[in-house]
Design an enzyme around this catalytic site. Structure first.
Site, PDB file in Angstrom:
ATOM      1  N   ASP A  43      11.079  24.055  64.987  1.00 47.09           N
ATOM      2  CA  ASP A  43      11.284  23.209  66.162  1.00 47.09           C
ATOM      3  C   ASP A  43       9.935  22.940  66.825  1.00 47.09           C
ATOM      4  O   ASP A  43       9.298  23.855  67.347  1.00 47.09           O
ATOM      5  CB  ASP A  43      12.220  23.896  67.162  1.00 47.09           C
ATOM      6  CG  ASP A  43      12.461  22.976  68.344  1.00 47.09           C
ATOM      7  OD1 ASP A  43      13.233  22.007  68.164  1.00 47.09           O
ATOM      8  OD2 ASP A  43      11.862  23.184  69.415  1.00 47.09           O
ATOM      9  N   TYR A  48       4.040  20.271  72.968  1.00 52.93           N
ATOM     10  CA  TYR A  48       3.587  21.650  72.763  1.00 52.93           C
ATOM     11  C   TYR A  48       2.108  21.704  72.342  1.00 52.93           C
ATOM     12  O   TYR A  48       1.529  22.798  72.256  1.00 52.93           O
ATOM     13  CB  TYR A  48       4.449  22.375  71.722  1.00 52.93           C
ATOM     14  CG  TYR A  48       5.931  22.406  72.034  1.00 52.93           C
ATOM     15  CD1 TYR A  48       6.413  22.166  73.325  1.00 52.93           C
ATOM     16  CD2 TYR A  48       6.866  22.666  71.034  1.00 52.93           C
ATOM     17  CE1 TYR A  48       7.780  22.179  73.598  1.00 52.93           C
ATOM     18  CE2 TYR A  48       8.231  22.684  71.310  1.00 52.93           C
ATOM     19  CZ  TYR A  48       8.679  22.430  72.586  1.00 52.93           C
ATOM     20  OH  TYR A  48      10.033  22.441  72.840  1.00 52.93           O
ATOM     21  N   LYS A  77       9.789  16.033  69.151  1.00 50.34           N
ATOM     22  CA  LYS A  77      10.371  15.430  70.358  1.00 50.34           C
ATOM     23  C   LYS A  77       9.423  14.409  70.978  1.00 50.34           C
ATOM     24  O   LYS A  77       8.203  14.628  71.026  1.00 50.34           O
ATOM     25  CB  LYS A  77      10.687  16.524  71.399  1.00 50.34           C
ATOM     26  CG  LYS A  77      11.462  17.696  70.816  1.00 50.34           C
ATOM     27  CD  LYS A  77      11.940  18.697  71.832  1.00 50.34           C
ATOM     28  CE  LYS A  77      12.439  19.945  71.122  1.00 50.34           C
ATOM     29  NZ  LYS A  77      11.367  20.879  70.736  1.00 50.34           N
ATOM     30  N   HIS A 110      12.874  14.239  74.621  1.00 45.61           N
ATOM     31  CA  HIS A 110      12.643  15.602  75.133  1.00 45.61           C
ATOM     32  C   HIS A 110      13.359  15.856  76.468  1.00 45.61           C
ATOM     33  O   HIS A 110      13.889  16.944  76.696  1.00 45.61           O
ATOM     34  CB  HIS A 110      11.130  15.831  75.274  1.00 45.61           C
ATOM     35  CG  HIS A 110      10.711  17.258  75.166  1.00 45.61           C
ATOM     36  ND1 HIS A 110       9.530  17.646  74.584  1.00 45.61           N
ATOM     37  CD2 HIS A 110      11.314  18.396  75.569  1.00 45.61           C
ATOM     38  CE1 HIS A 110       9.431  18.965  74.642  1.00 45.61           C
ATOM     39  NE2 HIS A 110      10.500  19.443  75.236  1.00 45.61           N
TER      40      HIS A 110
END
Ligand code: A2P
Length: 316
Positions: A43, A48, A77, A110
């Site tokens: 994921d 990130y 995302k 997201h």
């Protein structure tokens, strides 16, 4: 390992490795180790800020013959600053370039929140755009075009309320396959899972262990600690497993998929092994009794003064 059959027709391993908070400089070796241990579902997200290193590790693993692309299930995302129709495909192409992949398996919106282009995180309400200015359906239609172009195999959302999922699913041409949301015994969200299921939308549990390594700005004083709960530890002791494994086995037993984050090889292996832990009806009832509707990730950061969003409107 159980698999989830998505409404898109694709199959997803029920337990994956989370990569939020996995720092650059450590996440690459973690991905290699995870693949050696048997993880196949990863994921990821543009936000990130580690997709480049993850991509290099995925390519190295494929080149080394540890795994084939077909065996992997990679999620990413779309960040909130690229919700305008014209910005969606470039954002996905950036992720594909970073991950070194020709397609990803699942692409999620997201948050149901739009930021102005170039804003990573809002400092004031002026940094946000309302859903009237950038409707969720505008973003979704552009995501659908990415699927039609072969850049992604399934589409979904994250942090969507049941009402938002139902509205989007009613208008979607490509099915909304997944809603990835915070789920753990303090926030079981039975109603959300049921309503998503009725709309053909599978729920993935994020922060299943309580994300205690999240940044301080996302922490509140006096928060409960899932991993320190005596009842969960007692259930684990009865089965000869850890509290974390109880949390993950519970997530799988109720039909959700789950994406625990770890950068520690022993804990990664422990988490993967949780897919084999079987809880009984008494365990499930005892865990259900812990639900207090408590959010660790409460979304208030989208509601600075002057924001078109409030915490209530976000989850409504
Ligand atoms: P670490 O990465 O050092 O293993 P979440 O998945 O809810 O975001 O939680 C991630 C946090 O839980 C991280 O701090 C992670 O630390 C920790 N963690 C992951 N797996 C375990 C485990 N099996 N036991 C205890 N803590 C764990």
């Amino acid at each position: 390992m159980q698999h989830i059959e998505l409404t898109s027709g694709r199959s997803m391993p029920a337990l994956g490795l989370g990569t939020w908070k996995s720092a650059r400089g450590e996440v690459g070796p973690v991905i290699r180790e995870a693949i050696r241990q048997g993880y196949r579902h990863f994921d990821c997200a543009a936000a990130y800020a580690n997709e480049g290193e993850i991509g290099a590790a995925l390519r190295a693993a494929i080149d080394a013959g540890d795994v084939t692309r077909d065996e992997l299930f990679i999620t990413s995302k779309l960040w909130n600053d690229a919700h305008r129709a014209a910005d969606v495909r470039p954002a996905l192409e950036k992720t594909l370039g970073d991950l070194g992949l020709e397609y990803i398996d699942l692409y999620l919106m997201h948050w149901p929140v739009a930021l102005k282009a170039g804003v990573f995180f809002p400092e004031s309400g002026a940094d946000l755009l309302s859903l009237d200015e950038v409707p969720l359906l505008e973003t979704w239609r552009a995501m659908e075009a990415c699927q039609e172009a072969g850049l992604v195999r399934s589409l979904g959302v994250s942090n969507f309320s049941a009402t938002k999922v139902e509205a989007l699913a009613a208008d979607a041409a490509v099915p909304v396959s997944v809603n990835q949301v915070e789920l753990h015994p303090y926030l079981a969200q039975d109603d959300l899972i049921a309503r998503c299921g009725a709309a053909g939308v599978h729920c993935t549990a994020y922060s299943p262990l309580g994300s205690r390594d999240r940044p301080d700005v996302l922490k509140k004083a006096g928060e409960p600690d899932l991993l320190a709960h005596a009842d969960l530890a007692a259930i684990g002791a009865r089965h000869g497993v850890s509290t974390a494994q109880v949390l993950l086995a519970w997530a799988l037993a109720r039909g959700t998929s789950v994406i625990p984050k770890s950068v520690n090889p022993e804990r990664m292996a422990q988490n993967l092994a949780a897919a084999e832990v079987k809880l009984d009806a008494d365990d499930m009832a005892a865990i259900a009794a812990l639900d207090g509707g408590y959010r660790f990730i409460d979304g208030t950061f989208w509601a600075p003064e002057g924001s078109p969003y409030t915490a209530e409107s976000l989850w409504a």
